[in-house]
Write an enzyme that holds these catalytic residues in place. Structure first.
Site, PDB file in Angstrom:
ATOM      1  N   ASP A 197      -9.531  14.559   7.651  1.00 19.07           N
ATOM      2  CA  ASP A 197      -8.828  13.568   6.845  1.00 19.07           C
ATOM      3  C   ASP A 197      -8.754  13.992   5.382  1.00 19.07           C
ATOM      4  OD1 ASP A 197      -7.560  11.163   6.149  1.00 19.07           O
ATOM      5  OD2 ASP A 197      -9.468  10.107   5.881  1.00 19.07           O
ATOM      6  N   GLU A 222      -5.802   6.874  -2.218  1.00 24.60           N
ATOM      7  CA  GLU A 222      -5.782   5.850  -1.169  1.00 24.60           C
ATOM      8  C   GLU A 222      -6.260   4.507  -1.707  1.00 24.60           C
ATOM      9  OE1 GLU A 222      -4.785   5.408   1.935  1.00 24.60           O
ATOM     10  OE2 GLU A 222      -3.791   7.352   1.863  1.00 24.60           O
ATOM     11  N   HIS A 273       0.828  -1.210   0.000  1.00 25.47           N
ATOM     12  CA  HIS A 273       0.000   0.000   0.000  1.00 25.47           C
ATOM     13  C   HIS A 273       0.858   1.253   0.000  1.00 25.47           C
ATOM     14  CE1 HIS A 273      -3.407   2.620   1.499  1.00 25.47           C
ATOM     15  NE2 HIS A 273      -2.360   3.301   1.938  1.00 25.47           N
ATOM     16  N   GLU A 274       1.790   1.323   0.920  1.00 30.13           N
ATOM     17  CA  GLU A 274       2.585   2.541   1.051  1.00 30.13           C
ATOM     18  C   GLU A 274       3.501   2.765  -0.151  1.00 30.13           C
ATOM     19  OE1 GLU A 274       2.219   4.959   3.193  1.00 30.13           O
ATOM     20  OE2 GLU A 274       0.551   3.836   4.045  1.00 30.13           O
ATOM     21  N   HIS A 331       1.780   4.386  -3.040  1.00 33.62           N
ATOM     22  CA  HIS A 331       1.680   5.846  -2.982  1.00 33.62           C
ATOM     23  C   HIS A 331       2.819   6.478  -3.778  1.00 33.62           C
ATOM     24  CE1 HIS A 331      -1.758   6.687  -0.535  1.00 33.62           C
ATOM     25  NE2 HIS A 331      -1.311   5.997   0.513  1.00 33.62           N
ATOM     26  N   HIS A 334      -9.301   8.534   3.531  1.00 34.57           N
ATOM     27  CA  HIS A 334      -9.231   7.159   4.025  1.00 34.57           C
ATOM     28  C   HIS A 334     -10.616   6.558   4.215  1.00 34.57           C
ATOM     29  CE1 HIS A 334      -5.155   8.525   5.283  1.00 34.57           C
ATOM     30  NE2 HIS A 334      -4.832   7.268   5.060  1.00 34.57           N
ATOM     31  N   TYR A 345      -4.222  15.035  -2.984  1.00 32.64           N
ATOM     32  CA  TYR A 345      -4.579  14.281  -1.788  1.00 32.64           C
ATOM     33  C   TYR A 345      -5.687  14.966  -1.002  1.00 32.64           C
ATOM     34  CZ  TYR A 345      -3.622  10.719   1.724  1.00 32.64           C
ATOM     35  OH  TYR A 345      -3.708   9.643   2.576  1.00 32.64           O
TER      36      TYR A 345
END
Length: 471
Positions: free
Chosen positions: A264, A191, A167-168, A171, A269, A182
């Site tokens: 957020d 995301e 996942h990271e 990005h 998210h 974002y």
């Protein structure tokens, strides 16, 4: 400008805020507040990295080079080097898990999508473990991965879930490829892309089909003291956890339940649950391995130059349908449209209507340089006949490119007739029209190029004139 480059953390801020508000232990509450404050520092680092980034030149030679460091419970990056590419396992579980997770992510993107690391140019993969004291998060700071050890109360070590690592790192891929801003819907797409490919990293490593996968993000990350199974569920958004201290999973699974919020970054998210479920539905409908057709459609859309940095869910959905049509055919396109409709996004992409046998009439430069070629348009985005190549059509516009020759065609199609212009990008330009085979009023005979120095339909020069075969 800061809204474009907010920190990309696996742990959504609403979970951290719930801990700060509801945790029974004062030390745990204080740690949660400190975690929220780190956001500002890392955001600044990401802004600097984005502004100074130099576009990489894609490389076709795979380059996997991993460096794993330990921050030794400090917040100093990158820390002390513990393991680099090819070295044996260290015995430090977090170091070795991170090493394996970085490798698994590289393997998915290279093996399946032909992408050479994050920047497609063989970027070294760096990660730091043991960041901070009982730090509850993992993040991509623009240049490397960072993992906390978890507090042991709510969260285990953040290297425990391979999909979190995937996942990271995704990005980073999104930042290099599409740079989706974002906030709000483009941020939720950002995301979601990370959840999709994070899950695919796990599925590919385990060789799971779409039906075998758990479709959970962060499975194993929550301790047994928490009432929950993961951070998010792509299969059933909103069901991953329901805990007195962490709160209830707020993700919607349909546009009817879209969450409008300023927190957020506009709920990036939270609302990512909607495109997440759309991908799950598509992968399930297509069957087999999700990294195959479904993954290729999503990856092609991420790389599509038409994908704006401010794309909304509908923009992205339309492009996934267009790419499904280009890559595969009507069945896959219909499956994409159905998946989005099930989450409340009504695709406006028009399924291509051009198919079967047509005749391409073309003229380069002077009128005498004129000819015709028969072409058969296939549902997978290719055409065959006297020449072969690829085609793409959307909203009446058709684009043609040939497997051999520099010519590119662009124009419109209405019913059984189309027309437009073409070029070789070398000073040769012309006009064309396209007719469905059997169209009334169009000659049935085929002309071949008959002028010395002529150019064929694909833009190739012809040194010897061909004889006319007109009827």
């Amino acid at each position: 400008m800061t809204h474009r480059h907010s920190i990309h953390c696996i742990l959504p801020p609403h979970m951290v805020e719930s801990i700060a508000e509801n945790a029974e232990d004062q030390r745990t509450r204080r740690a949660a507040l400190e975690l929220l404050s780190i956001d500002t520092t890392v955001r600044s680092e990401r802004i600097t990295e984005q502004l100074t980034r130099v576009m990489a030149i894609p490389s076709l030679t795979p380059h996997l080079q991993r460096y794993l460091y330990s921050a030794n419970q400090s917040q100093n990056l990158p820390g002390t080097l513990k393991r680099s590419e090819g070295q044996a396992a260290t015995g430090d579980l977090e170091v070795d898990e991170a090493y394996d997770g970085l490798g698994a992510t590289f393997k998915l993107f290279w093996d399946i999508y032909g992408r050479n690391s994050i920047d497609n140019a063989g970027l070294d993969l760096k990660g730091t473990v043991h960041f901070g004291v009982k730090y509850d998060n993992a993040f991509w700071n623009g240049t490397q991965m960072v993992f906390g050890d978890g507090d042991g109360v709510y969260f285990n070590r953040f290297t425990i879930s391979i999909d979190v690592i995937g996942h990271e790192l995704t990005h980073g891929v999104t930042g290099h490829q599409a740079n989706l801003v974002y906030h709000d819907q483009p941020g939720a797409l950002n995301e979601s892309m990370s959840d999709v490919f994070g899950s695919l990293v796990k599925q590919y490593a385990l060789n799971q089909t779409a039906d075998q996968a758990d479709w959970l993000i962060g499975e194993g990350l929550l301790t047994d003291k928490v009432n929950g199974v993961a951070l998010r569920s792509m299969k059933a958004p909103g069901t991953a956890y329901d805990d007195p201290q962490l709160g209830k999973d707020p993700q919607p699974d349909h546009m009817d339940r879209y969450v409008n919020t300023t927190a957020d970054n506009g709920g990036v998210h939270i609302n990512s649950g909607i495109p997440n479920r759309a991908f799950y539905l598509l992968a399930s409908a297509l069957g087999s391995h999700a990294w195959g057709k479904a993954g290729h459609i999503w990856y092609s859309t991420l790389c599509d130059p038409r994908l704006s940095s401010t794309a909304q869910f509908l923009d992205f959905a339309n492009l996934t349908a267009a790419n499904a049509s280009l890559l595969y055919g009507s069945d896959e396109t219909r499956a994409v449209i159905d998946a989005w409709e099930q989450v409340g996004v009504r695709v406006t992409f028009a399924t291509p209507k051009i198919s079967g046998n047509w005749v391409l009439h073309f003229s380069w430069g002077a009128t005498p340089n004129y000819a015709q070629v028969p072409l058969s348009f296939n549902g997978n985005g290719t055409f065959s006949g006297s020449l072969t190549g690829k085609w793409h059509q959307q909203d009446g516009t058709v684009l043609l490119s040939f497997d051999t020759g520099p010519a590119k065609y662009c124009g419109t199609v209405d019913g059984s007739v189309g027309s437009g212009a073409m070029t070789t990008f070398a000073g040769n330009d012309g006009a064309w029209y396209l007719t469905k085979a059997g169209t009334v009023g169009i000659r049935e005979g085929i002309l071949s190029v008959a002028e010395p120095g002529a150019v064929d339909a694909a833009g190739n020069g012809i040194s010897v004139a061909a004889e006319s075969t007109s009827a």
